[in-house]
Design an enzyme around this catalytic site. Sequence first.
Site, PDB file in Angstrom:
ATOM      1  N   ARG A  78     -75.741  16.985  -3.876  1.00  0.00           N
ATOM      2  CA  ARG A  78     -76.909  16.820  -4.867  1.00  0.00           C
ATOM      3  C   ARG A  78     -76.389  16.061  -6.199  1.00  0.00           C
ATOM      4  O   ARG A  78     -77.147  15.260  -6.460  1.00  0.00           O
ATOM      5  CB  ARG A  78     -77.303  18.331  -5.431  1.00  0.00           C
ATOM      6  N   ARG A 133     -78.839  30.735  -4.878  1.00  0.00           N
ATOM      7  CA  ARG A 133     -79.628  29.962  -4.339  1.00  0.00           C
ATOM      8  C   ARG A 133     -78.364  29.237  -3.143  1.00  0.00           C
ATOM      9  O   ARG A 133     -77.288  28.999  -3.517  1.00  0.00           O
ATOM     10  CB  ARG A 133     -79.975  28.681  -5.112  1.00  0.00           C
ATOM     11  N   ARG A 142     -87.563  11.893  -9.056  1.00  0.00           N
ATOM     12  CA  ARG A 142     -86.063  11.711  -8.621  1.00  0.00           C
ATOM     13  C   ARG A 142     -85.822  10.464  -8.317  1.00  0.00           C
ATOM     14  O   ARG A 142     -84.474  10.272  -7.813  1.00  0.00           O
ATOM     15  CB  ARG A 142     -85.805  12.893  -7.986  1.00  0.00           C
ATOM     16  N   ARG A 184     -74.982  30.594 -11.354  1.00  0.00           N
ATOM     17  CA  ARG A 184     -76.710  30.872 -11.402  1.00  0.00           C
ATOM     18  C   ARG A 184     -76.987  31.885 -10.312  1.00  0.00           C
ATOM     19  O   ARG A 184     -76.680  32.001  -9.205  1.00  0.00           O
ATOM     20  CB  ARG A 184     -77.164  29.458 -11.076  1.00  0.00           C
ATOM     21  N   LYS A 220     -83.440  21.944 -16.803  1.00  0.00           N
ATOM     22  CA  LYS A 220     -84.885  21.445 -16.563  1.00  0.00           C
ATOM     23  C   LYS A 220     -85.888  22.633 -16.380  1.00  0.00           C
ATOM     24  O   LYS A 220     -86.935  22.752 -16.935  1.00  0.00           O
ATOM     25  CB  LYS A 220     -85.111  20.405 -15.152  1.00  0.00           C
TER      26      LYS A 220
HETATM   27  P1  ADP Z   1     -81.785  21.081  -9.027  1.00  0.00           P
HETATM   28  O1  ADP Z   1     -82.657  20.453 -10.125  1.00  0.00           O
HETATM   29  O2  ADP Z   1     -81.196  22.498  -9.522  1.00  0.00           O
HETATM   30  O3  ADP Z   1     -81.300  20.147  -8.096  1.00  0.00           O
HETATM   31  P2  ADP Z   1     -84.581  21.753  -7.775  1.00  0.00           P
HETATM   32  O4  ADP Z   1     -85.008  23.287  -7.529  1.00  0.00           O
HETATM   33  O5  ADP Z   1     -85.439  20.711  -8.726  1.00  0.00           O
HETATM   34  O6  ADP Z   1     -82.942  22.054  -8.233  1.00  0.00           O
HETATM   35  O7  ADP Z   1     -84.359  20.904  -6.408  1.00  0.00           O
HETATM   36  C1  ADP Z   1     -83.828  21.535  -4.979  1.00  0.00           C
HETATM   37  C2  ADP Z   1     -83.790  20.764  -4.047  1.00  0.00           C
HETATM   38  O8  ADP Z   1     -85.314  20.656  -3.706  1.00  0.00           O
HETATM   39  C3  ADP Z   1     -83.226  19.388  -4.180  1.00  0.00           C
HETATM   40  O9  ADP Z   1     -82.036  19.289  -3.864  1.00  0.00           O
HETATM   41  C4  ADP Z   1     -84.102  18.622  -3.160  1.00  0.00           C
HETATM   42  O10 ADP Z   1     -83.685  18.563  -1.687  1.00  0.00           O
HETATM   43  C5  ADP Z   1     -85.428  18.976  -3.255  1.00  0.00           C
HETATM   44  N1  ADP Z   1     -86.297  18.355  -4.187  1.00  0.00           N
HETATM   45  C6  ADP Z   1     -86.837  18.726  -5.246  1.00  0.00           C
HETATM   46  N2  ADP Z   1     -87.457  17.986  -6.108  1.00  0.00           N
HETATM   47  C7  ADP Z   1     -87.368  16.617  -5.389  1.00  0.00           C
HETATM   48  C8  ADP Z   1     -87.836  15.683  -5.469  1.00  0.00           C
HETATM   49  N3  ADP Z   1     -88.488  15.076  -6.428  1.00  0.00           N
HETATM   50  N4  ADP Z   1     -87.644  14.453  -4.495  1.00  0.00           N
HETATM   51  C9  ADP Z   1     -86.855  14.786  -3.531  1.00  0.00           C
HETATM   52  N5  ADP Z   1     -86.294  16.011  -3.277  1.00  0.00           N
HETATM   53  C10 ADP Z   1     -86.443  16.826  -4.265  1.00  0.00           C
END
Ligand code: ADP
Length: 219
Positions: free
Chosen positions: A172, A161, A89, A128, A15
């Site tokens: 996750r 990370r 999400r 990563r 993404k």
């Molecule tokens: P990835 O897509 O690789 O899991 P992100 O950087 O998008 O990584 O998200 C990292 C963390 O940030 C998620 O595991 C969650 O805890 C939080 N997060 C990100 N976007 C959302 C969302 N839309 N709703 C709830 N938590 C979120």
Amino acid sequence: MKRRLVLLGAPGSGKGTQAELITRQFGIPVTSPGAILRREQDLGTPLGQQTAEIIQRGELVSDDVIVKLIEEWLRLHGSYGFVFDGFPRTLPQAESLNSILQRLRTALDLAIWLEVSEKTVHDRIGGRLQCRNCGFTTSVSSAKFAERPICPYCEGPLVRRSDDDETVLSNRLQEFHTKTEPLAKFYEKMSILHRIDGNRDRDVVFKDISRLIEQKSDA
Ligand code: ADP
């Protein structure tokens, strides 16, 4: 051209990488709640402190917090369209986004679902590296970064990370399966869902996405 997009998919589905390519090619502004929250954490703000533990456990931050972030972002930057990387999400987040857009007298054009196998997820997340300063993402398999983990754009340190650890990743993925996967049906019903095979090379995936964006919009 389509200018209001959400990118959906498991962690490691690409993404962030695709969002970056979209913004560079089409000039559509991009935002990612994950990136915003990591920045808040680095700055030590109350929001960063409040969400750090949740992120570190691999759980989702509350819908209220995330929707507020997106609403504020749209108010400030939303006039030229948007690419949301990692939002929505959950179903309540998707419903809130629809209501916000309705209030703004607009609507989502595309929901792009990057489909990847579990193997792709584990391979990508396991290797990563991300710049601590600007968020540039790459892989340890790229020899030049393994030897010298320095960001080519801002010279910041390339690090893993902390939530890319295997145990956190399994949480996750669990969150993804239970809370995010139902969004496929939601967007299917709205007739804007497009599934793309995200296991392929980033440029090949981007070609497919570009084609969708370049389609004429009815609006
Ligand atoms: P990835 O897509 O690789 O899991 P992100 O950087 O998008 O990584 O998200 C990292 C963390 O940030 C998620 O595991 C969650 O805890 C939080 N997060 C990100 N976007 C959302 C969302 N839309 N709703 C709830 N938590 C979120």
